[in-house]
Structures are given as structure tokens and as C-alpha cells.
Design a protein around this motif. Structure first.
Motif, mmCIF file in Angstrom:
data_model
loop_
_atom_site.group_PDB
_atom_site.id
_atom_site.type_symbol
_atom_site.label_atom_id
_atom_site.label_comp_id
_atom_site.label_asym_id
_atom_site.label_seq_id
_atom_site.Cartn_x
_atom_site.Cartn_y
_atom_site.Cartn_z
ATOM 1 N N UNK A 8 24.084 -15.345 -7.100
ATOM 2 C CA UNK A 8 23.007 -14.512 -6.561
ATOM 3 C C UNK A 8 22.214 -15.285 -5.517
ATOM 4 N N UNK A 9 21.624 -14.554 -4.591
ATOM 5 C CA UNK A 9 20.726 -15.149 -3.600
ATOM 6 C C UNK A 9 19.291 -14.889 -4.044
ATOM 7 N N UNK A 10 18.510 -15.952 -4.145
ATOM 8 C CA UNK A 10 17.131 -15.794 -4.593
ATOM 9 C C UNK A 10 16.240 -16.832 -3.922
ATOM 10 N N UNK A 11 14.952 -16.624 -4.035
ATOM 11 C CA UNK A 11 13.940 -17.542 -3.502
ATOM 12 C C UNK A 11 13.171 -18.101 -4.689
ATOM 13 N N UNK A 12 13.274 -19.398 -4.914
ATOM 14 C CA UNK A 12 12.706 -19.990 -6.118
ATOM 15 C C UNK A 12 11.189 -19.817 -6.198
ATOM 16 N N UNK B 10 6.453 -26.534 0.144
ATOM 17 C CA UNK B 10 6.339 -25.112 -0.174
ATOM 18 C C UNK B 10 7.252 -24.288 0.719
ATOM 19 N N UNK B 11 7.297 -24.621 2.007
ATOM 20 C CA UNK B 11 8.160 -23.896 2.938
ATOM 21 C C UNK B 11 9.632 -24.073 2.569
ATOM 22 N N UNK B 12 9.992 -25.256 2.105
ATOM 23 C CA UNK B 12 11.380 -25.511 1.699
ATOM 24 C C UNK B 12 11.714 -24.728 0.432
ATOM 25 N N UNK B 13 10.745 -24.607 -0.474
ATOM 26 C CA UNK B 13 10.964 -23.858 -1.718
ATOM 27 C C UNK B 13 11.028 -22.355 -1.477
ATOM 28 N N UNK B 14 10.604 -21.915 -0.309
ATOM 29 C CA UNK B 14 10.632 -20.478 0.006
ATOM 30 C C UNK B 14 11.913 -20.066 0.738
ATOM 31 N N UNK B 15 12.832 -20.996 0.934
ATOM 32 C CA UNK B 15 14.090 -20.667 1.604
ATOM 33 C C UNK B 15 15.085 -20.096 0.585
ATOM 34 N N UNK B 16 15.867 -19.083 0.952
ATOM 35 C CA UNK B 16 16.849 -18.498 0.025
ATOM 36 C C UNK B 16 17.911 -19.522 -0.383
ATOM 37 N N UNK B 17 18.340 -19.444 -1.637
ATOM 38 C CA UNK B 17 19.406 -20.308 -2.141
ATOM 39 C C UNK B 17 20.424 -19.446 -2.885
ATOM 40 N N UNK C 160 17.361 -28.359 -7.886
ATOM 41 C CA UNK C 160 17.211 -27.761 -6.552
ATOM 42 C C UNK C 160 15.791 -27.989 -6.023
ATOM 43 N N UNK C 161 14.788 -27.846 -6.878
ATOM 44 C CA UNK C 161 13.402 -28.103 -6.468
ATOM 45 C C UNK C 161 13.236 -29.558 -6.028
ATOM 46 N N UNK C 162 13.798 -30.473 -6.797
ATOM 47 C CA UNK C 162 13.722 -31.902 -6.460
ATOM 48 C C UNK C 162 14.471 -32.188 -5.160
ATOM 49 N N UNK C 163 15.645 -31.593 -5.024
ATOM 50 C CA UNK C 163 16.455 -31.768 -3.821
ATOM 51 C C UNK C 163 15.681 -31.331 -2.582
ATOM 52 N N UNK C 164 15.016 -30.182 -2.670
ATOM 53 C CA UNK C 164 14.247 -29.662 -1.530
ATOM 54 C C UNK C 164 13.116 -30.610 -1.148
ATOM 55 N N UNK C 165 12.418 -31.151 -2.151
ATOM 56 C CA UNK C 165 11.340 -32.098 -1.867
ATOM 57 C C UNK C 165 11.888 -33.358 -1.202
#
Length: 281
Positions: A195-199, A183-190, A227-232
Motif C-alpha cells: 500500500x501507499x501511505x504517508x506515515x 517532518x517534510x520527509x515523514x510526509x512523503x508517500x512510501x 522507515x522513520x529513522x531512515x528518513x531522519x
């Protein structure tokens, strides 16, 4: 683990390699280049056995990277015939597991495990379940299940993503503390499409706006799922902490080395804690 029989020149190579890999003041990298058939894999097995001996009962974690999954399976047997069964995907590290062996050997292929693709269907099932557990999203809605379907067959995907099925498959298997760190990784800006966003903030909106008939919408969806898979996977590799990484025929996946310097890449997580790196060529 029964010891491999080495020729004199192979034993000398093992001793030299282990000295380099365990020298905390050095690069902790070694290139073993030789003609085909002269036993590079045998030497690598000798290195594993010697490192286990030097660790005096402490677990040795080894990651073996090869460009071809069939070759990886064959060579994994040569490297450690008695090691526990290997995982094929980094995502499988999410499962809770007990280990009584002094060697853990993981074999991955960069094209499937170190890429930002959408992964296999069961990996997307896990991501869908995590969207419920860590982002508190109502994944019972058809739009959520449709969003993570990607290339999976419709009927099989519908059956596999029923909420009861997902809970049974993942609820008790995930390692302790894993969900919070993902969850913390998914809250990092990408950065996405300029555009810069937080998934974690925009994922519900992305799901609502997804149009499966639109090619551009599908490409954006695939990128976000990747990106979600990469973060996990980055979180899971942080936990792995290998003492040895073996790169076999590294010239076939040079991007692993190139990406190792980027903190955003999956490959970088393998080298963050300066493991010994043995390159076979």
C-alpha cells in the motif's frame, strides 16, 4: 594535524589520487588496491592531509565507512590522530555542535548506520520526541511509549521516555531547522506491505492498532520505526555534505554501492553531491 611520513611510492599515490578526486570533469573516484601491510591507510591519511592543504583553511568533511566498528575506531586514529571525537551513529548528527577544526572525520558502519533497522534505544527516544514536536502527537500515552520500545528493557524504557526526561534530553540539543525538514520527509508517500501511505497521516492509527503480542504487528511496527529513522538519517546526511568518502574493504558491504543509485536509500545521500570517493581494497 602533524603530517605522516610517506615512502616515495606512497607520495606518488597520494598525488595521483588527489588529482583524480578533485577533477570536477572526471569520475572523482579512485580504487587503491594493494597487499595487506603495504600502507593503504597511511596513503589515505596522506590524501586527507593533501586535501586539507589544497583547501587553504576551509573545513574538510570526511566520511569513513568500514564493516567493523572496532577496525573503524583503530583506523580512524591512524587517518586523523588529532581529529575531534567521532560519532558512531548518523542520528548523532542531529545535535547542535560548534567546530573550530579544519577536519571533521566521521566513521560509520553500514550494518548499523546505513540500514533501515530500528536503531538503538536513544535513537527511538529521539523519534518519539520528534513525533511530539513535529507531528503534535501526545506521546505521554502509554501506547506511544510502548510502540517505540522495540527491544528495549521495559523498566529502563519507561524511565527514559518520561516526557520530562525526553524534553531535557532533546529539546535544546537539536540543530536549528532540523525538525521541519524531518517532518517534510515523514510526509512523503512510501510503499508498505503493498500500500501507499504517508506515515505522518497514519502513525497515530498505527500506534493505536499495535498489538505487542502479535508477531505480524511487531514486524510492521519495526518496519515503520525503521522507515522513520531512515528518513531522519537522510535529512542529516543531506546536511553533512562530505568532500571525501573512504570505503574500506568495500567488498564486504557491496550493498552500499548498489544502493547509492536509489534516491530512497540512506547510502545515496552520501554521494548526492559527488564527493571524492576513495575505495581501499
Amino acid at each position: 594535524m602533524s603530517s605522516v611520513k610517506l615512502a616515495e611510492f606512497q607520495s606518488a599515490a597520494v598525488e595521483t589520487i588527489c588529482e583524480r578526486l578533485t577533477d570536477t570533469g572526471g569520475s572523482r573516484r579512485f580504487l587503491l588496491a594493494d597487499e595487506v601491510g603495504l600502507g593503504k591507510t597511511v596513503v589515505a591519511r596522506g590524501v586527507i592531509e593533501e586535501l586539507i592543504r589544497r583547501r587553504r583553511g576551509r573545513e574538510l568533511v570526511v566520511v569513513y565507512l568500514c564493516s567493523n566498528s572496532e577496525i573503524a575506531d583503530q583506523n580512524r586514529t591512524k587517518l586523523a590522530p588529532n581529529a575531534p571525537p567521532s560519532l558512531r551513529r548518523i542520528t548523532q548528527l542531529a545535535w547542535s555542535a560548534s567546530n573550530t577544526e579544519n577536519l571533521q572525520l566521521y566513521s560509520f558502519t553500514p550494518g548499523t548506520s546505513l540500514s533501515e533497522g530500528t536503531g538503538l534505544a536513544w535513537e527511538r527516544q529521539l523519534l518519539l520526541f520528534l513525533a511530539h514536536r513535529v507531528l503534535r502527537q501526545d506521546i505521554r500515552k502509554g501506547k506511544w511509549r510502548e510502540y517505540f520500545q522495540c527491544g528495549a528493557g521495559e523498566e529502563r524504557w519507561k524511565a527514559a521516555t518520561r516526557f520530562r526526561v525526553l524534553r531535557l534530553e532533546f529539546n535544546r540539543k537539536l540543530r536549528s531547522g532540523l525538525q521541519q525538514r524531518i517532518a517534510a520527509e515523514w510526509r512523503k508517500p512510501i510503499e508498505l506491505d503493498g500500500s501507499t501511505l504517508v506515515l505522518s497521516d497514519v502513525l497515530r492509527n498505527e500506534v493505536d492498532q499495535f498489538q505487542p503480542s502479535d508477531a505480524g504487528s511487531r514486524r510492521r511496527r519495526n518496519r515503520i520505526v525503521g522507515i522513520l529513522r531512515n528518513a531522519a538519517q537522510r535529512v542529516l546526511l543531506d546536511d553533512l555534505q562530505p568532500q571525501l568518502v573512504i570505503l574500506d574493504e568495500v567488498q564486504r558491504f557491496r550493498e552500499v554501492i548498489e544502493e547509492a543509485g536509489s534516491k530512497k536509500s540512506i547510502a545515496a545521500r552520501l554521494f548526492d553531491r559527488r564527493p571524492g570517493v576513495l575505495i581501499l581494497s
